[in-house]
Design a protein around this motif. Structure first.
Motif, PDB file in Angstrom:
ATOM      1  N   ARG A  87       6.953  -3.515  -3.639  1.00 35.76           N
ATOM      2  CA  ARG A  87       5.985  -4.511  -3.175  1.00 35.76           C
ATOM      3  C   ARG A  87       4.764  -3.792  -2.604  1.00 35.76           C
ATOM      4  O   ARG A  87       4.874  -2.738  -2.011  1.00 35.76           O
ATOM      5  N   HIS A  88       3.610  -4.385  -2.786  1.00 28.38           N
ATOM      6  CA  HIS A  88       2.364  -3.687  -2.456  1.00 28.38           C
ATOM      7  C   HIS A  88       2.044  -3.536  -0.995  1.00 28.38           C
ATOM      8  O   HIS A  88       1.352  -2.635  -0.606  1.00 28.38           O
ATOM      9  N   GLU A  89       2.540  -4.497  -0.169  1.00 33.79           N
ATOM     10  CA  GLU A  89       2.087  -4.442   1.227  1.00 33.79           C
ATOM     11  C   GLU A  89       2.579  -3.186   1.935  1.00 33.79           C
ATOM     12  O   GLU A  89       3.705  -2.758   1.736  1.00 33.79           O
ATOM     13  N   GLU A  90       1.709  -2.681   2.741  1.00 32.51           N
ATOM     14  CA  GLU A  90       2.063  -1.594   3.659  1.00 32.51           C
ATOM     15  C   GLU A  90       2.705  -0.385   2.978  1.00 32.51           C
ATOM     16  O   GLU A  90       3.667   0.177   3.470  1.00 32.51           O
ATOM     17  N   LEU A  91       2.171  -0.036   1.833  1.00 32.87           N
ATOM     18  CA  LEU A  91       2.691   1.161   1.170  1.00 32.87           C
ATOM     19  C   LEU A  91       1.847   2.362   1.544  1.00 32.87           C
ATOM     20  O   LEU A  91       0.656   2.222   1.832  1.00 32.87           O
ATOM     21  N   VAL A  92       2.452   3.519   1.512  1.00 30.64           N
ATOM     22  CA  VAL A  92       1.651   4.727   1.708  1.00 30.64           C
ATOM     23  C   VAL A  92       1.968   5.737   0.607  1.00 30.64           C
ATOM     24  O   VAL A  92       3.070   5.757   0.058  1.00 30.64           O
ATOM     25  N   LEU A  93       0.956   6.563   0.341  1.00 25.10           N
ATOM     26  CA  LEU A  93       1.149   7.680  -0.570  1.00 25.10           C
ATOM     27  C   LEU A  93       1.244   8.907   0.318  1.00 25.10           C
ATOM     28  O   LEU A  93       0.445   9.063   1.246  1.00 25.10           O
ATOM     29  N   ALA A  94       2.234   9.757   0.049  1.00 29.73           N
ATOM     30  CA  ALA A  94       2.392  10.917   0.930  1.00 29.73           C
ATOM     31  C   ALA A  94       2.813  12.123   0.112  1.00 29.73           C
ATOM     32  O   ALA A  94       3.369  12.001  -0.984  1.00 29.73           O
ATOM     33  N   GLU A  95       2.494  13.286   0.643  1.00 30.03           N
ATOM     34  CA  GLU A  95       3.012  14.508   0.024  1.00 30.03           C
ATOM     35  C   GLU A  95       4.203  14.961   0.858  1.00 30.03           C
ATOM     36  O   GLU A  95       4.121  15.030   2.083  1.00 30.03           O
ATOM     37  N   ILE A  96       5.302  15.259   0.151  1.00 28.86           N
ATOM     38  CA  ILE A  96       6.451  15.852   0.846  1.00 28.86           C
ATOM     39  C   ILE A  96       6.481  17.313   0.420  1.00 28.86           C
ATOM     40  O   ILE A  96       6.588  17.619  -0.770  1.00 28.86           O
ATOM     41  N   LYS A  97       6.361  18.192   1.401  1.00 34.97           N
ATOM     42  CA  LYS A  97       6.373  19.614   1.071  1.00 34.97           C
ATOM     43  C   LYS A  97       7.803  20.104   0.969  1.00 34.97           C
ATOM     44  O   LYS A  97       8.739  19.414   1.384  1.00 34.97           O
ATOM     45  N   SER A  98       7.952  21.333   0.470  1.00 35.03           N
ATOM     46  CA  SER A  98       9.311  21.834   0.267  1.00 35.03           C
ATOM     47  C   SER A  98      10.049  22.031   1.589  1.00 35.03           C
ATOM     48  O   SER A  98      11.277  22.042   1.618  1.00 35.03           O
ATOM     49  N   ASN A  99       9.322  22.150   2.682  1.00 34.71           N
ATOM     50  CA  ASN A  99      10.002  22.311   3.976  1.00 34.71           C
ATOM     51  C   ASN A  99      10.244  20.965   4.643  1.00 34.71           C
ATOM     52  O   ASN A  99      10.622  20.893   5.814  1.00 34.71           O
ATOM     53  N   GLY A 100      10.019  19.875   3.916  1.00 35.26           N
ATOM     54  CA  GLY A 100      10.308  18.545   4.448  1.00 35.26           C
ATOM     55  C   GLY A 100       9.119  17.914   5.162  1.00 35.26           C
ATOM     56  O   GLY A 100       9.157  16.740   5.530  1.00 35.26           O
TER      57      GLY A 100
END
Ligand code: CMP
Length: 981
Positions: A674-687
Motif C-alpha cells: 500500500r502506498h501510504e507512509e512508505l519509505v525507500l531505504a538503503e540497507i548496508k551490509s552491516n545492517g
C-alpha cells in the motif's frame, strides 16, 4: 615630461588640426571661444549620447571650443582617435610647454561656469562701483579706462592686473598681501565677473588686461562709462566689508584651481604643496600613501564642465583617464539599463578600464552645471596609481552593491617582462549574476580589442592567472541557471539602437559570440543537454549571420557560430537511435557479487567494437578500448532490484534521474504494497539503514558496495534485515591472484579507473557538494568512481582476511604492496591510495605475524607509501607529490571532494539577501574542478604489459567481490591471528 609624452602630444595636436594661430603676443586665439559653443560635445540624454564619426576634422571644430580646459594629450599610443564625446574631454594641459599656443595652451581655457552666480555679480558690482566712484575724480588715472592693447587697438573699459591688486590692497586693511589680493580677483575671474583679454584662467598681478563682464559684452555705454549714483555708492560702501570677507574666504579655493589649471611643468614647489594639502582631504585618495599623493600633486589636473549632461566618456570607449569628483555629481549610465547610480563629490570613477585594460563599463554624464573633477591620465595612472589603487572597489546600482572587485596580482611573469605594465588587475570577489556576466563580457572577451593594443597588455582571456571566464563557466549553474544565462546573453547581443556607436555595437556582439564559443567548447555536452540552449544557438546563429552582412567584421564570429551549429548537429546525431549518446540501459547486477562496473546494453558500441576488431587492432590496449564505456547520462535507464522486508523483490527499469519517490511508488505497485507512509531505504551490509529522501536522484548508483534498496512501510523499518548475499564472499581468490602478473593487474586496474575517471564531468563535483536535486542532475559517474575506490580498498582487506594460511597472507601482502607501487608508477593515485588504505585497515595492520614475515625491503616500501597517504597537515605529503606530476594523473578523488565540501560548507554562496553572489567561493570550487581537467589533459598511454592472462585478469578485476562490513573483517582477522594474551 617624457619624450614619449611630448611626441604623442604633438601628434594629437596635429591630428586635431586645431588652429594654433594667435594674434599678437597675448595668445589670443584666432577664433574667440563663445559660451554658446561650449556644449557641442554633450549628450542630450543619457540614453542617446550624440556621437559623431571618428573624424579628426570634426574633432577639430568641436574640441577647440569644448568646455574642457585642455586638449587631448594623454600620450595614448592607439592611433585611432577617441569618440567625439571623449575627445571633448580627453584632456591634459598637464604637460603643455609654456608659451606653446594651440589647443593645449592656456588661452583656450574654458570658464568654470556658464555665467556668474548672483552672489559673484553682486560682488563685482560693489567693487566696480567703488572703483568708479574713486576714479571719477581723475578720469585719466582711472582704473577702468580705454587702453591701447597691442594687436587689438583701443579696447574700452580695461583694467590692468597690477593696478587692480594695488587698488584692492588700498581698499581694506583686511587685504594683507598682493598674493591675497590676486587670489580675490581670481575668484571673480573664475566666476567670469571679470574676463582676461588673453582668455587666461589665471589672474596675474602683471601688466595684463581685464574687463568687467558687462563691459566685455560690448555694452560700451554701460556703467563703465557713467559715474555711479550716490545711492549706488552708498550701497556699495555698506556692502564692502561683506564682499571683502567673502572674497577672502573663497580665495584659497580659487588659487588652488588656478594652480591645478596651470601646465604641470609650471607648478612651483609652493604650488605642489598647496595641491598636496588638498589631496590629503579627498576621500577617494585616503588609502594612498603620502609619497603617492605627492607624486599625484605633480601630475593631477583639473577638469571642469560648465554644463549639465556633458558626456565625459561613453561606455565602450577606451579608458584614458581616472577621475575624482571635486564638485557636483555624475550619472553612471549603462546601455539597456539607463542610470544605474550617481556619484558625488569625493567619489572616483574610471579606474576599471585602466586597471583591466578593458573598455569603459559605463557612460559618465554630469548631472549639474559647473561640475569639477581632478583627473589623472592613463600613463600617469599606470605609473603611479595602478598598483596602489584601492584594493577593493564596490560598484553600486540603484543603491546596492552589484560588483565587488579586488585587486590581485595579475600576471607576475608578464609584469616582470614588461615593467611598464602593472602587476595588478581587478578580479571579481562578489557580484549580482547579471552584473558579473556584463563585467565578464566587457573585460575578458574582447579579443579583437585587445589585439590592437600594446603587446604588454595583460590578456586575462588567455592568462593562466585570470580564471574569471573559466570560473564563471564552471560554476554558473550554482547562481545563474542556463535559462537566465541565455536570456542575458541575448540581451547583451541585441545591444544596438540607432543612437549607438557602430564600433561599440560590433564589439559587444563579438564578445557574446566569443563567450558562447568558450562555453560550448569548454563545458561540452552538458551545455547541449539543456535543450533550451538549442533554440538559443540557432537564433543567435541566424542573427550573427544577418549582422555579419551589415558589419563585415563580424564574419569571424559568424564562422565561430557555424562551428557551434556543427557541434550541435553532431550532438543531435549522437543522441539519435544507435548514436553514441543515444539512451542506454545499464544494469546493476543482482545477486551476491559486488557491483562496481555496471554493464550497459549499447548496440552502437558493440558494433563499433566488432568493426575495430575486424580492422585488425590486436594489442591489449586497443582490445581493451573497445569496451570503453560512455558516461552514464541522466535519461539512460537503469535496471535494479528493490527488496521488501521478507526479501522478496521486484526488478525495476527507471531513468537514472528518477526520484526516490518515483522508484518507491513503482516498487510498491509491483510488490503490492500500500502506498501510504512508505519509505525507500538503503540497507548496508552491516545492517545500517538510511532512509532515502523522496527528492533524491541516481539512487542505484550511489549505493554502498554491498548495499541494497528496500521499500517498506515507514514504521516497519526495523524489520528489514540484511540479505545473506550482502555479506560478501566466504572464500578468497589468493590462488587465482597469484597466477596474475602484478604489472598486468595494475595496468588493467588503471585502464578501468581511467575510463571511469574520464566519464566524470566537472559539474558532478558541484552536484556532489551542493546536492544534485536543485539542479535535477545526476552524479552517477562520480558515484561509480568513488565506489571503485572503496571496492579496491575492501578487496585488499577481504583477500587478506580470507587467506587462512600465514604463507598465503604474506604472499598477498607482497602482491598488494607491489601493486600499489605499479599504480604509483602509472600515476594512478586513486588506486594507490585505495590499496595502501586497505593495507592500513585495522583488520590487516593488526596481523603482526604476517607483517613480521614480510621482507624488509617491502616493509620499507610500505612505510614510505603509508607516509604518502598520511592525512596530517591537510594531506601535505600527497599534495606535494602530486604537484610534481605531469598529466595524465588519476588523482585521489576523495581528497578533491573533501576540498570541494570544505569550500562549500565554509563559505556562503549568497552574501546578502539581495542576491550578491560570493564569487570567491565559485573561484575556489572551480580551482578544484580544474584539477580534474588538468589531470586528464593528456591521454593515458601506458606501455601494455606482455599479455599473459589478459582476459582472466580483466574479468577478475572487473568483478571483484568484497566484504565491506568492517565487523566481519575484523572478526576474520582475529580468528587468523588471535589477540596475544
Ligand atoms: P570604467 O569602466 O573605467 O568607466 C566607467 C566607470 O563607472 C567605471 O570604470 C567605474 O569606475 C564607474 N562605475 C560606478 N558604478 C558602476 C557600475 N555599477 N557599473 C559600471 N561602472 C560603474
Amino acid at each position: 615630461m617624457s619624450k614619449d609624452r611630448q611626441g604623442s602630444q604633438e601628434n594629437n595636436n596635429s591630428n586635431n588640426g586645431r588652429s594654433s594661430s594667435t594674434s599678437g603676443g597675448l595668445g589670443i586665439p584666432s577664433r574667440e571661444p563663445s559660451l554658446g559653443d561650449t556644449n557641442v560635445n554633450c549628450a542630450k540624454s543619457p540614453t542617446s549620447p550624440q556621437r559623431q564619426e571618428r573624424n579628426p576634422s570634426v574633432v577639430s571644430t568641436t574640441a577647440v571650443d569644448g568646455n574642457v580646459l585642455t586638449a587631448s594629450g594623454n600620450g595614448r599610443s592607439n592611433p585611432s582617435p577617441p569618440s567625439n564625446a571623449q575627445q571633448s574631454t580627453a584632456p591634459s594641459n598637464a604637460g603643455q610647454p609654456s608659451g606653446q599656443t594651440g589647443p593645449n595652451s592656456n588661452s583656450q581655457i574654458a570658464p568654470l561656469n556658464l555665467s556668474p552666480s548672483e552672489r559673484a555679480m553682486m560682488m563685482g558690482k560693489v567693487l566696480k562701483t567703488l572703483i568708479m566712484a574713486a576714479s571719477s575724480a581723475s578720469p585719466a588715472s582711472a582704473l577702468i579706462r580705454d587702453r591701447k592693447v597691442p594687436g587689438r587697438g583701443t579696447v574700452r573699459h580695461c583694467l590692468v592686473g597690477t593696478e587692480m591688486v594695488d587698488w584692492l590692497l588700498g581698499l581694506s586693511p583686511e587685504v594683507h598681501s598682493r598674493a591675497q589680493a590676486s587670489a580675490m580677483w581670481q575668484v571673480l575671474l573664475d566666476e567670469q565677473v571679470i574676463l582676461a583679454l588673453s582668455k587666461e584662467h589665471q589672474f596675474k598681478d602683471k601688466f595684463v588686461f581685464y574687463r568687467f563682464h558687462e563691459d566685455a559684452e560690448g555694452r560700451g555705454d554701460g556703467p563703465a562709462g557713467r559715474k555711479p549714483g550716490q545711492d549706488a555708492v552708498r550701497d556699495a560702501q555698506q556692502k564692502k566689508d561683506e564682499v571683502i570677507s567673502t572674497l577672502t574666504q573663497l580665495a584659497p579655493d580659487a588659487v588652488l584651481k588656478a594652480i591645478l589649471r596651470k601646465p604641470t611643468h609650471d607648478r612651483s614647489p609652493d604650488d605642489l604643496e598647496i595641491i598636496y594639502e588638498e589631496l590629503v582631504h579627498i576621500r577617494a585618495l585616503s588609502h594612498l600613501s603620502t609619497t603617492v599623493k605627492r607624486e599625484l600633486a605633480n601630475i593631477i589636473v583639473f577638469e571642469s564642465h560648465p554644463r549639465a549632461e556633458t558626456v565625459l566618456f561613453n561606455q565602450g570607449d577606451e579608458g584614458v583617464s581616472w577621475y575624482v569628483i571635486l564638485k557636483g555629481s555624475v550619472n553612471v549610465v549603462i546601455h539597456g539599463k539607463g542610470v544605474v547610480t550617481t556619484l558625488q563629490d569625493g567619489d572616483d570613477f574610471g579606474q576599471l578600464a585602466l586597471i583591466n585594460n578593458a573598455p569603459r563599463a559605463a557612460t559618465i554624464i554630469t548631472r549639474e552645471d559647473g561640475c569639477q573633477f581632478l583627473r589623472v591620465d592613463k600613463d600617469d595612472f599606470n605609473r603611479i596609481l595602478r598598483d596602489v589603487e584601492a584594493n577593493t572597489v564596490r560598484l553600486k546600482e540603484h543603491g546596492r552593491d552589484v560588483l565587488v572587485l579586488e585587486k590581485v596580482s595579475a600576471n607576475p611573469s608578464a609584469a616582470h617582462r614588461h615593467s611598464a605594465s602593472s602587476h595588478y588587475k581587478y578580479t571579481v570577489m562578489a557580484g549580482m549574476p547579471q552584473k558579473m556576466l556584463e563585467h565578464l563580457l566587457e573585460t575578458r572577451l574582447d579579443a579583437r580589442h585587445l589585439s590592437v593594443r600594446d603587446e604588454d597588455i595583460i590578456r586575462p582571456y588567455s592568462s593562466a592567472t585570470d580564471m574569471f571566464l573559466d570560473d564563471f563557466l564552471l560554476t554558473h549553474i550554482m547562481f545563474m541557471p542556463t535559462h537566465q544565462l541565455i536570456t542575458e546573453l541575448m540581451r547583451n547581443y541585441r545591444i544596438e539602437s540607432p543612437t549607438q556607436d557602430k564600433e561599440f555595437v560590433v564589439a559587444s556582439k563579438s564578445r557574446v559570440v566569443n563567450f558562447v564559443y568558450q562555453w560550448v567548447t569548454s563545458i561540452r555536452d552538458p551545455v547541449f543537454d539543456e535543450t533550451i540552449t538549442h533554440s538559443f544557438f540557432e537564433q543567435l546563429h541566424s542573427e550573427v549571420h544577418a549582422d555579419a552582412r551589415l558589419y563585415h567584421t563580424l564574419r569571424e564570429e559568424a564562422a565561430m557560430l557555424d562551428h557551434v551549429q556543427e557541434l550541435l548537429g553532431e550532438y543531435r546525431a549522437a543522441r539519435q537511435q544507435g548514436g553514441s549518446l543515444a539512451t542506454l540501459t545499464w544494469t546493476l547486477p543482482a545477486g551476491g557479487q559486488s557491483v562496481v562496473l555496471f554493464s550497459a546494453v549499447n548496440a552502437a558500441a558493440t558494433a563499433a567494437a566488432s568493426n575495430r576488431k575486424g580492422s585488425g587492432e590486436s594489442n591489449a590496449a586497443s582490445a581493451f578500448s573497445v569496451e570503453k564505456r560512455r558516461p552514464i547520462r541522466a535519461d539512460d535507464d537503469i535496471i535494479f532490484r528493490v527488496y521488501c522486508a521478507d526479501h522478496t523483490y521486484c526488478t525495476l527499469r527507471q531513468p537514472v534521474n528518477a526520484t526516490a519517490e518515483t522508484i518507491k511508488l513503482n516498487a510498491a505497485d509491483k510488490l503490492g504494497l500500500r502506498h501510504e507512509e512508505l519509505v525507500l531505504a538503503e540497507i548496508k551490509s552491516n545492517g545500517e539503514k538510511s532512509v532515502i529522501a523522496d527528492t533524491e536522484v541516481s539512487i542505484a548508483t550511489c549505493l554502498s558496495i554491498n548495499g541494497r534498496i528496500f521499500v517498506s512501510p515507514k514504521d516497519h523499518l526495523d524489520a528489514m534485515t540484511v540479505l545473506p548475499d550482502q555479506e560478501g564472499p566466504s572464500d578468497g581468490t589468493c590462488n587465482e591472484l597469484e597466477m596474475f602478473s602484478t604489472r598486468e593487474l595494475a595496468y588493467y586496474i588503471t585502464l578501468i579507473d581511467w575510463d571511469l575517471f574520464c566519464s566524470v564531468h566537472e559539474y558532478e563535483l558541484l552536484y556532489h557538494v551542493a546536492g544534485a536535486q536543485p539542479f535535477r542532475k545526476i552524479k552517477s559517474n562520480l558515484d561509480l568512481f568513488l565506489r571503485r575506490f572503496n571496492e579496491i580498498q575492501y578487496w585488499v582487506v577481504t583477500e587478506i582476511c580470507l587467506a587462512n594460511t600465514l604463507g598465503k597472507r604474506v604472499q598477498l601482502l607482497r602482491k598488494f604492496i607491489k601493486l600499489a607501487a605499479y599504480c604509483k608508477e602509472f600515476q594512478n593515485l586513486n588506486a594507490f591510495f585505495a590499496l595502501v588504505m586497505g593495507l592500513s585497515n585495522v583488520a590487516v595492520s593488526r596481523l603482526t605475524q604476517t607483517w613480521e614475515r614480510l621482507p624488509s625491503k617491502l616493509r620499507k616500501m610500505f612505510t614510505e607509501f603509508d607516509g604518502l597517504i598520511e592525512p596530517s597537515r591537510n594531506h601535505r605529503a600527497y599534495r606535494i607529490a602530486v604537484g610534481k606530476l605531469q598529466p595524465p594523473i588519476l588523482p585521489f578523488m576523495p581528497l578533491l571532494l573533501k576540498d570541494m565540501t570544505f569550500t562549500h560548507e565554509g563559505n556562503r554562496t549568497l552574501l546578502d539577501s539581495a542576491g550578491l553572489i560570493n564569487f570567491e567561493k565559485m573561484h575556489m570550487l572551480a580551482q578544484t574542478m580544474r584539477t580534474l581537467r588538468y589531470c586528464r589533459s593528456r591521454q593515458l598511454l601506458l606501455q601494455p604489459p606482455t599479455p599473459r592472462s589478459e582476459q582472466e585478469v580483466r574479468n577478475y578485476i572487473r568483478n571483484l567481490r568484497v566484504i565491506d562490513n568492517q565487523r566481519i573483517l575484523t572478526g576474520l582477522s582475529q580468528r587468523l591471528e588471535p589477540k596475544r594474551a
